[in-house]
Design a protein around this motif. Structure first.
Motif, short mmCIF file in Angstrom:
data_model
loop_
_atom_site.label_atom_id
_atom_site.label_comp_id
_atom_site.label_asym_id
_atom_site.label_seq_id
_atom_site.Cartn_x
_atom_site.Cartn_y
_atom_site.Cartn_z
N ARG A 94 -44.50 81.51 67.27
CA ARG A 94 -45.37 82.49 67.96
C ARG A 94 -45.16 82.45 69.46
NH1 ARG A 94 -49.04 80.70 64.61
NH2 ARG A 94 -50.18 79.44 66.13
N HIS A 95 -44.95 81.25 70.00
CA HIS A 95 -44.76 81.12 71.45
C HIS A 95 -43.29 81.26 71.85
CE1 HIS A 95 -48.88 80.05 72.49
NE2 HIS A 95 -48.92 79.27 71.44
N ARG A 96 -42.46 81.65 70.88
CA ARG A 96 -41.01 81.87 71.12
C ARG A 96 -40.34 80.64 71.75
NH1 ARG A 96 -42.53 87.31 72.77
NH2 ARG A 96 -42.12 88.64 70.98
N VAL A 97 -40.68 79.47 71.21
CA VAL A 97 -40.06 78.24 71.69
C VAL A 97 -38.78 78.01 70.88
CG1 VAL A 97 -40.31 75.74 71.90
CG2 VAL A 97 -42.28 77.24 72.32
N ARG A 98 -37.68 77.74 71.62
CA ARG A 98 -36.38 77.61 70.96
C ARG A 98 -36.16 76.16 70.50
NH1 ARG A 98 -31.18 78.31 74.48
NH2 ARG A 98 -32.80 78.07 76.00
#
Ligand SMILES: Cc1cc2nc3c(=O)[nH]c(=O)nc-3n(C[C@H](O)[C@H](O)[C@H](O)COP(=O)(O)OP(=O)(O)OC[C@H]3O[C@@H](n4cnc5c(N)ncnc54)[C@H](O)[C@@H]3O)c2cc1C
Length: 481
Positions: free
Chosen positions: A246-250
């Motif tokens: 959801r937080h677009r953490v890679r």
């Protein structure tokens, strides 16, 4: 260090049935369970409130209105804290907060616990049995730039958030930081704590450009049965995974931060791909700009007090030294028990379970079968995770000669390698004598695992006669054996 039963330094009051050192999940659960089973208990902890590393509390001056928002399983803590207060009022438990225990002396059924506050010596505590629930600290593997301001421990970042309500890289409470002022925090290292830390930082408003995990998740496939028997753990992992999506953490698996860059503070990190032994693969480095780096390679059991008494250790699945324990959580020293991370890294639920088991064992009661089963299930899961994230020997490939390994005594990797290759050192202790690595303020807590790896031996169990700095006057009051 042993003392006779007529130890003149011992406290004047009657001996408690049990002294518990550490009021984290393990120690707290042990204290209230022991009290419920009829024992008198003295519970000592360096912190102001029980809860340990997992249930870490914001400073009251910060006026946090919903501290539970940063925690899972908060009820498991509040219930036990309420029981603790009730047993305190009933005179069954004596809780001594802000007490750093520096030594435990005695034998058999006669122990004296020596502690101090920030300013003065504490009255020694006498007890018929001792339980070590002293938890763990973070394992750090050095790399160029790891001493730059803005590089913090992964668990340390979590602790900053839980107790100081600040994000690393900003020093600003998350709620007050403008979106652009919210720092970019790269989370790196190895182990499941990284997911929890990244999810907490992202939820608090930090931008997390990447979670850099040195291991892969492939080894988990060898433990499918263990994983399936721990659905709550799998669900927890999935929750963190969902939050990161959801937080677009890679996520970057089989990668490591091999250098941190910056002049006054960290401004970027270089991340490289690793082979299966954690050797950086040439030509794979790339730069990620950031304002802070939260990095840790799992946890190391805090054993200073236990090993000073001679408690035996073993090498755990994650490569750390942990105490050898019986199923009833007795150590190898009669009259001394241990629970939680001291017996091997395993998480808060396992620590709570072990605290209850140890209390039954100390009270001479049969341990309920449900507790035994839960411990076996959680311990198997912890061992599977520990083995999957155990550092590969190739990590030293990212460590150039000039990088400081012992930051207290400023000993670079080159001097340690010289002690090993040219002077014949084969263990951390000999390296320490030859180079001073591990002789500084932290007494090897930070550099110990790295020095042991460079020396080529197994993990070096804590060997500190005193668990923290003590005034000479307090030492002088100890009886001579
Ligand atoms: C920095 C850090 C951050 C963590 N963050 C997370 C997280 O976000 N999520 C997660 O799932 N797990 C986290 N963990 C792991 C988790 O905290 C543990 O699994 C769990 O708390 C283990 O419980 P315990 O009772 O064994 O030890 P702890 O909770 O570590 O409690 C040990 C207690 O012993 C006390 N103590 C130690 N030595 C002495 C002494 N000499 N004298 C007096 N008191 C002493 C300490 O003050 C502490 O209160 C973290 C661990 C660390 C080290």
């Amino acid at each position: 260090m042993t003392t006779s039963p007529s130890d003149p330094a011992a406290g004047a009051g009657p001996a408690a049935d049990l002294a518990v050192v550490g009021a984290g999940p393990a120690g707290l659960a042990a204290a209230v369970t022991a009290a419920a089973l009829g024992l008198t208990v003295t519970l000592l902890d360096a912190g102001a409130r029980p809860g340990g590393q997992y249930y870490r509390h914001p400073d009251p001056a910060l006026g946090a209105t919903r501290p539970q928002a940063l925690h899972h399983d908060w009820k498991a803590f509040t219930g036990r804290e309420a029981e603790l207060r009730a047993y305190e009022r009933a005179g069954r438990v004596r809780h001594l907060p802000n007490r750093q225990v520096w030594s435990v002396t005695g034998s058999g059924a006669d122990w004296t616990v020596h502690s101090r506050t920030d300013d003065e010596a504490g009255q020694p505590v006498r007890a018929r049995a001792v339980l070590f629930a002293t938890g763990a600290y973070e394992r750090q593997l050095p790399f160029p730039g790891w001493t730059l301001p803005g590089v913090v421990g992964a668990g340390g970042a979590q602790a900053m958030l839980k107790s100081g309500l600040v994000l690393p890289g900003t020093g600003v409470p998350p709620a007050r930081a403008k979106p652009r002022a919210r720092g970019r925090v790269v989370v790196a290292g190895s182990g499941p704590l990284l997911l929890a830390v990244a999810a907490s930082l992202a939820a608090a408003g930090a931008r997390v450009p990447a979670v850099v995990e040195a291991a892969g998740y492939g080894p988990y496939a060898r433990h499918t049965g263990t994983l399936l028997r721990n659905p709550a753990k799998l669900a927890e992992g999935a929750r963190y995974g969902g939050a990161l999506l959801r937080h677009r953490v890679r996520p970057l698996l089989r990668h490591a931060v091999v250098e941190a860059h910056g002049t006054d503070r960290v401004e970027a990190v270089t991340v490289a791909r690793l082979d299966h032994d954690w050797r950086p693969l040439p030509g794979t480095g790339r730069r990620i700009p950031c304002d802070a780096l939260a990095v840790g390679h799992g946890l190391v059991p805090e054993l200073s007090l236990a090993t000073a008494l001679g408690c035996a250790t073993r090498t755990a699945a994650d490569g750390t030294a942990a105490l050898v324990l019986t199923p009833g959580l007795r150590t190898s020293v009669p009259g001394v028990w241990a629970a939680g991370e001291t017996g091997g890294i395993g998480g808060a639920q396992l620590a709570l379970t072990e605290g209850e088991i140890a209390a039954h064992s100390i009270a001479g009661r049969a341990v309920p079968a449900a507790l035994v089963r839960r411990r076996a299930r959680l311990r198997a899961f912890a061992d599977a995770m520990g083995a999957a994230h155990r550092p590969g020997g190739g990590w030293t490939g990212w460590l150039p000669e000039e990088t400081a390994v012992c930051r207290c005594e400023e000993v670079p990797a080159g001097r340690i390698r010289e002690a090993v290759e040219e002077l014949g050192a084969t263990d951390a202790r000999t390296v320490k004598l030859l180079t001073r690595a591990g002789m500084g303020w932290c007494q090897g807590r930070v550099c110990g695992p790295a020095v042991a790896a460079l020396a080529g031996g197994g993990p070096a169990a804590d060997r500190r006669p005193l668990a923290c700095p003590v005034r000479l006057g307090e030492l002088a009051e100890l009886p001579v054996d």
